[in-house]
Every structure is written in C-alpha cells, then in structure tokens.
Design an enzyme around this catalytic site. Structure first.
Site, PDB file in Angstrom:
ATOM      1  N   ASP A   1     -38.754 -74.154 -49.761  1.00  6.31           N
ATOM      2  CA  ASP A   1     -39.348 -73.307 -50.610  1.00  6.31           C
ATOM      3  C   ASP A   1     -38.817 -73.981 -52.276  1.00  6.31           C
ATOM      4  OD1 ASP A   1     -39.713 -71.386 -52.809  1.00  6.31           O
ATOM      5  OD2 ASP A   1     -39.344 -69.697 -51.298  1.00  6.31           O
ATOM      6  N   VAL A   2     -39.543 -74.227 -53.308  1.00  8.44           N
ATOM      7  CA  VAL A   2     -39.227 -74.863 -54.221  1.00  8.44           C
ATOM      8  C   VAL A   2     -38.334 -74.006 -55.247  1.00  8.44           C
ATOM      9  CG1 VAL A   2     -41.005 -76.524 -54.305  1.00  8.44           C
ATOM     10  CG2 VAL A   2     -41.395 -74.347 -55.740  1.00  8.44           C
TER      11      VAL A   2
ATOM     12  N   ALA B   1     -62.007 -75.297 -58.448  1.00 11.08           N
ATOM     13  CA  ALA B   1     -62.195 -74.673 -57.259  1.00 11.08           C
ATOM     14  C   ALA B   1     -61.342 -74.954 -56.214  1.00 11.08           C
ATOM     15  CB  ALA B   1     -63.805 -75.291 -56.971  1.00 11.08           C
ATOM     16  N   THR B   2     -60.436 -74.150 -55.910  1.00 13.09           N
ATOM     17  CA  THR B   2     -59.514 -74.245 -54.957  1.00 13.09           C
ATOM     18  C   THR B   2     -59.381 -72.976 -54.235  1.00 13.09           C
ATOM     19  OG1 THR B   2     -57.804 -73.423 -56.070  1.00 13.09           O
ATOM     20  CG2 THR B   2     -58.224 -75.993 -56.252  1.00 13.09           C
TER      21      THR B   2
ATOM     22  N   TYR C   1     -48.208 -65.559 -65.810  1.00 14.67           N
ATOM     23  CA  TYR C   1     -48.792 -67.113 -65.467  1.00 14.67           C
ATOM     24  C   TYR C   1     -48.743 -67.928 -66.439  1.00 14.67           C
ATOM     25  CZ  TYR C   1     -51.584 -70.672 -63.556  1.00 14.67           C
ATOM     26  OH  TYR C   1     -52.108 -71.849 -63.038  1.00 14.67           O
TER      27      TYR C   1
ATOM     28  N   GLY D   1     -55.556 -77.132 -51.452  1.00 15.81           N
ATOM     29  CA  GLY D   1     -55.930 -77.007 -52.919  1.00 15.81           C
ATOM     30  C   GLY D   1     -55.815 -78.271 -53.735  1.00 15.81           C
ATOM     31  N   ILE D   2     -55.409 -78.239 -54.889  1.00 13.08           N
ATOM     32  CA  ILE D   2     -55.277 -79.538 -55.833  1.00 13.08           C
ATOM     33  C   ILE D   2     -54.238 -80.482 -55.180  1.00 13.08           C
ATOM     34  CG2 ILE D   2     -54.428 -80.045 -58.028  1.00 13.08           C
ATOM     35  CD1 ILE D   2     -55.511 -77.591 -59.291  1.00 13.08           C
TER      36      ILE D   2
ATOM     37  N   LYS E   1     -46.900 -71.125 -67.610  1.00 13.96           N
ATOM     38  CA  LYS E   1     -47.389 -72.732 -67.853  1.00 13.96           C
ATOM     39  C   LYS E   1     -46.955 -73.170 -69.301  1.00 13.96           C
ATOM     40  CE  LYS E   1     -49.082 -73.110 -63.731  1.00 13.96           C
ATOM     41  NZ  LYS E   1     -48.442 -73.952 -62.840  1.00 13.96           N
TER      42      LYS E   1
HETATM   43  P1  NDP Z   1     -53.189 -73.146 -54.097  1.00 11.76           P
HETATM   44  O1  NDP Z   1     -52.934 -71.726 -54.017  1.00 11.76           O
HETATM   45  O2  NDP Z   1     -54.403 -73.569 -53.505  1.00 11.76           O
HETATM   46  O3  NDP Z   1     -52.073 -74.059 -53.445  1.00 11.76           O
HETATM   47  C1  NDP Z   1     -50.896 -73.713 -54.018  1.00 11.76           C
HETATM   48  C2  NDP Z   1     -49.669 -74.462 -53.162  1.00 11.76           C
HETATM   49  O4  NDP Z   1     -48.243 -74.295 -53.479  1.00 11.76           O
HETATM   50  C3  NDP Z   1     -49.820 -74.087 -51.597  1.00 11.76           C
HETATM   51  O5  NDP Z   1     -50.275 -74.976 -50.800  1.00 11.76           O
HETATM   52  C4  NDP Z   1     -48.428 -73.248 -51.477  1.00 11.76           C
HETATM   53  O6  NDP Z   1     -48.091 -73.728 -50.131  1.00 11.76           O
HETATM   54  C5  NDP Z   1     -47.532 -74.011 -52.585  1.00 11.76           C
HETATM   55  N1  NDP Z   1     -46.464 -73.207 -52.894  1.00 11.76           N
HETATM   56  C6  NDP Z   1     -46.775 -71.851 -53.617  1.00 11.76           C
HETATM   57  N2  NDP Z   1     -45.242 -71.366 -53.563  1.00 11.76           N
HETATM   58  C7  NDP Z   1     -44.641 -72.414 -53.238  1.00 11.76           C
HETATM   59  C8  NDP Z   1     -43.012 -72.351 -53.148  1.00 11.76           C
HETATM   60  N3  NDP Z   1     -42.459 -71.232 -53.666  1.00 11.76           N
HETATM   61  N4  NDP Z   1     -42.521 -73.545 -52.354  1.00 11.76           N
HETATM   62  C9  NDP Z   1     -43.072 -74.384 -52.093  1.00 11.76           C
HETATM   63  N5  NDP Z   1     -44.400 -74.437 -52.322  1.00 11.76           N
HETATM   64  C10 NDP Z   1     -45.334 -73.374 -52.942  1.00 11.76           C
HETATM   65  O7  NDP Z   1     -53.332 -73.330 -55.803  1.00 11.76           O
HETATM   66  P2  NDP Z   1     -54.039 -74.548 -56.514  1.00 11.76           P
HETATM   67  O8  NDP Z   1     -54.186 -75.811 -55.453  1.00 11.76           O
HETATM   68  O9  NDP Z   1     -55.205 -73.698 -57.033  1.00 11.76           O
HETATM   69  O10 NDP Z   1     -52.866 -74.852 -57.630  1.00 11.76           O
HETATM   70  C11 NDP Z   1     -52.041 -75.814 -57.584  1.00 11.76           C
HETATM   71  C12 NDP Z   1     -51.546 -75.661 -58.954  1.00 11.76           C
HETATM   72  O11 NDP Z   1     -52.420 -75.954 -59.943  1.00 11.76           O
HETATM   73  C13 NDP Z   1     -50.556 -74.459 -59.258  1.00 11.76           C
HETATM   74  O12 NDP Z   1     -49.490 -74.871 -60.176  1.00 11.76           O
HETATM   75  C14 NDP Z   1     -51.702 -73.960 -60.307  1.00 11.76           C
HETATM   76  O13 NDP Z   1     -51.060 -73.152 -61.082  1.00 11.76           O
HETATM   77  C15 NDP Z   1     -52.177 -75.095 -60.896  1.00 11.76           C
HETATM   78  N6  NDP Z   1     -53.550 -74.691 -61.543  1.00 11.76           N
HETATM   79  C16 NDP Z   1     -54.553 -74.182 -60.944  1.00 11.76           C
HETATM   80  C17 NDP Z   1     -55.790 -74.004 -61.292  1.00 11.76           C
HETATM   81  C18 NDP Z   1     -56.913 -73.626 -60.693  1.00 11.76           C
HETATM   82  O14 NDP Z   1     -57.828 -73.192 -61.282  1.00 11.76           O
HETATM   83  N7  NDP Z   1     -56.908 -73.687 -59.306  1.00 11.76           N
HETATM   84  C19 NDP Z   1     -56.193 -74.279 -62.835  1.00 11.76           C
HETATM   85  C20 NDP Z   1     -54.660 -74.627 -63.632  1.00 11.76           C
HETATM   86  C21 NDP Z   1     -53.685 -74.971 -62.897  1.00 11.76           C
HETATM   87  P3  NDP Z   1     -47.159 -72.732 -49.274  1.00 11.76           P
HETATM   88  O15 NDP Z   1     -47.457 -71.317 -49.262  1.00 11.76           O
HETATM   89  O16 NDP Z   1     -47.222 -73.440 -47.869  1.00 11.76           O
HETATM   90  O17 NDP Z   1     -45.806 -72.994 -49.583  1.00 11.76           O
END
Ligand code: NDP
Length: 254
Positions: free
Chosen positions: A66-67, A195-196, A161, A22-23, A165
């Site tokens: 895990d954060v 888009a992710t 959510y 993703g992002i 935020k």
């Molecule tokens: P994805 O779901 O594609 O990726 C999120 C990532 O966060 C995963 O790789 C996951 O990895 C990691 N993650 C989740 N929980 C934990 C945890 N407890 N500890 C460590 N890592 C964690 O999300 P996006 O790329 O879409 O989103 C990334 C960020 O951008 C998020 O904060 C989201 O809220 C924000 N955002 C996204 C938007 C969108 O439209 N996509 C719009 C606005 C903001 P793993 O499971 O391996 O831990």
C-alpha cells in the site's frame, strides 16, 4: 536505430505503481515493449499485467504494498533491490478519486485521497530516490498528476482530488530541484479524462455532461499516454526535469 538510442529502455528496471489495471497496466506494457524490466506495486496484485508483459516477450513481476504505508513500501523496495539490483525508473501512478461536494465529504475521505495521491507518491519517490542516490543511478521519476491539478473539473465537485493533484505538480518541481545534482529527473503527467475502470464507475449522466466540454468530444485512451511517459523516462528527456506534461485533448487550453 536512432529511435532505439533515444527512447530505448533496455537494461532499465522500471517500477510502476497501481498497474494491475487502467492506465498503469497499459503504461507498464508500453515500457516493457521499450525494453524495461517492470516491477508492479499494488495492494491487490497484478498477475494479469505480468502475464500480458510476459506474453509480449517482456519481463515483469509484481509485489504487494500500500503506497500510503511507508513500511510496506520500504519492504517492497528492499525486495526489488534483492531481485533486480537497482531501480532506474519510477512511474508513480496509483491514485483514487472521490466525487463529493465539500460540505458532504468527510474528513476521512479527504485524508484518504490526499494520503493516496499525494503522500503515497511522496513515500514512493522518497524510497526510490534514496536508492537511486545511494547507488549513483541517474534515474527518472514520473509522478501521475492530472489536468485537475491545473483546472477545476465540472460539474462534479472533487476538491480533495484537485488539491492532491495540484500538490503532485509542485511536489514534482520540488523534488526535481532537490535531486538535480544527483542526475535524477522528476516530471509529472497530467492527463485529461481517460477511459479506465476509475472513469467507468462514473454515472452516465456525468459522462454526458463532460462530452461537450471535451474539445475532441471523446475521452482519451490509456495508450495515448504511453509516448509522453516514454519520453519522460528515456534518454531523450535528458534536459527535461521539473515539468508537467498535459495530455488532455485540449481540455485545459479553452
Ligand atoms: P484505476 O482506478 O483504474 O487504477 C488505480 C490503481 O491504483 C489500481 O490498480 C489500484 O490497485 C492502485 N492503488 C490505489 N490505491 C493504492 C494504494 N494505496 N497503494 C497501492 N496501489 C493503489 O485508475 P486509473 O488507471 O484511471 O488512474 C491511474 C492514475 O491516473 C491515478 O493516479 C489517477 O488519479 C490518474 N488519472 C486518471 C485519469 C482518468 O480519467 N482515468 C485522468 C487523470 C489522471 P489496488 O487496488 O490493487 O491497490
């Protein structure tokens, strides 16, 4: 030369959470191309991102944590200090989203979103901020917020959510004020729909409902967020702290 001077990240170590996809993955690659060494923190690993960065000529490694768990974050930060000696940049990106009406969502679901998106960013910022202060690093932290911290998305309901935020945006201002004397800058990024894999899981009828609400009638690409983050973490933003940059294709302005 001038661009390198103001936006270059050579010699910097940047931690990016949730960059296995993703992002985070795209931003990690962008920061690596600007010269930073990248450390990825996620729960399930980020081998693919490390490979992408290495193949692009950059330097990266990944750690598992895990954060939401302070002891795991502290262990990861200790490992980074052992391997890289310092942390200059944190992009606090990891996050989750649950679409559910408030009366149907469980309190556990509320807690998991607040824990990951708000408390997780707080735990990471605190652990990294502490090392910056101890080592006298005038670092930069970017917290991932969302346009959902400013507006209420429709038609899906996602109170946890949105609240998480909005919390991130004000946590950012609070840390910016608290750490300004140490030369640490703290800003947040608020994207619109991007888009992710997170948004790929969304049902098509919901995406169809979003389309007319987006002034550009399309979702953003993760690549379109790189310049805003690069600005916030680079020397170019020396006078920028406590701010939230909204990159949403105009969603929140109409
Ligand atoms: P994805 O779901 O594609 O990726 C999120 C990532 O966060 C995963 O790789 C996951 O990895 C990691 N993650 C989740 N929980 C934990 C945890 N407890 N500890 C460590 N890592 C964690 O999300 P996006 O790329 O879409 O989103 C990334 C960020 O951008 C998020 O904060 C989201 O809220 C924000 N955002 C996204 C938007 C969108 O439209 N996509 C719009 C606005 C903001 P793993 O499971 O391996 O831990």
């Amino acid at each position: 030369m001038y661009l390198e001077e103001i936006f270059g990240l050579s010699g910097k170590t940047a931690v990016v959470t949730g960059a296995g996809r993703g992002i985070g993955q795209v931003i990690a690659l962008g920061l690596a191309k600007a010269g930073a060494e990248i450390v990825i923190i996620s729960r399930s690993g980020a081998e693919e991102t490390v490979r992408m960065i290495t193949e692009a000529g950059g330097s990266a490694y990944d750690l598992r944590a895990d954060v939401t768990k302070e002891e795991e974050v502290d262990a990861a930060v200790a490992e980074i200090l052992k391997r890289s000696g310092k942390i200059d940049i944190l992009f606090n990106n990891a996050g989750i989203c649950i679409h559910k009406d408030t009366l149907e969502a469980s309190i556990e679901e509320w807690r998991s979103v607040i824990d990951t998106n708000l408390t997780g960013e707080y735990i990471m910022a605190r652990a990294v901020g502490r090392t910056m202060i101890e080592k006298g690093i005038r670092g930069s932290i970017v917290n991932m917020a969302s346009m959902s911290g400013t507006i209420v998305n429709i038609p899906q309901w996602q109170a946890s959510y949105n609240a998480s935020k909005a919390g991130v945006i004000h946590l950012t201002k609070s840390l910016a004020a608290e750490w300004i004397g140490y030369g640490i800058r703290v800003n947040s990024l608020s994207p619109g729909y991007i888009a992710t894999p997170m948004s790929a899981d969304v049902p098509q009828d919901l995406k169809d409902a979003w389309e007319p609400l987006m002034p550009m009638h399309r979702m953003g690409e993760p690549e379109e967020l790189i310049p805003a983050i690069l600005y916030m973490v680079s020397p170019a933003a020396g006078y920028t702290t406590g701010t939230d940059i909204i990159v949403d294709g105009g969603y929140t302005c109409i």
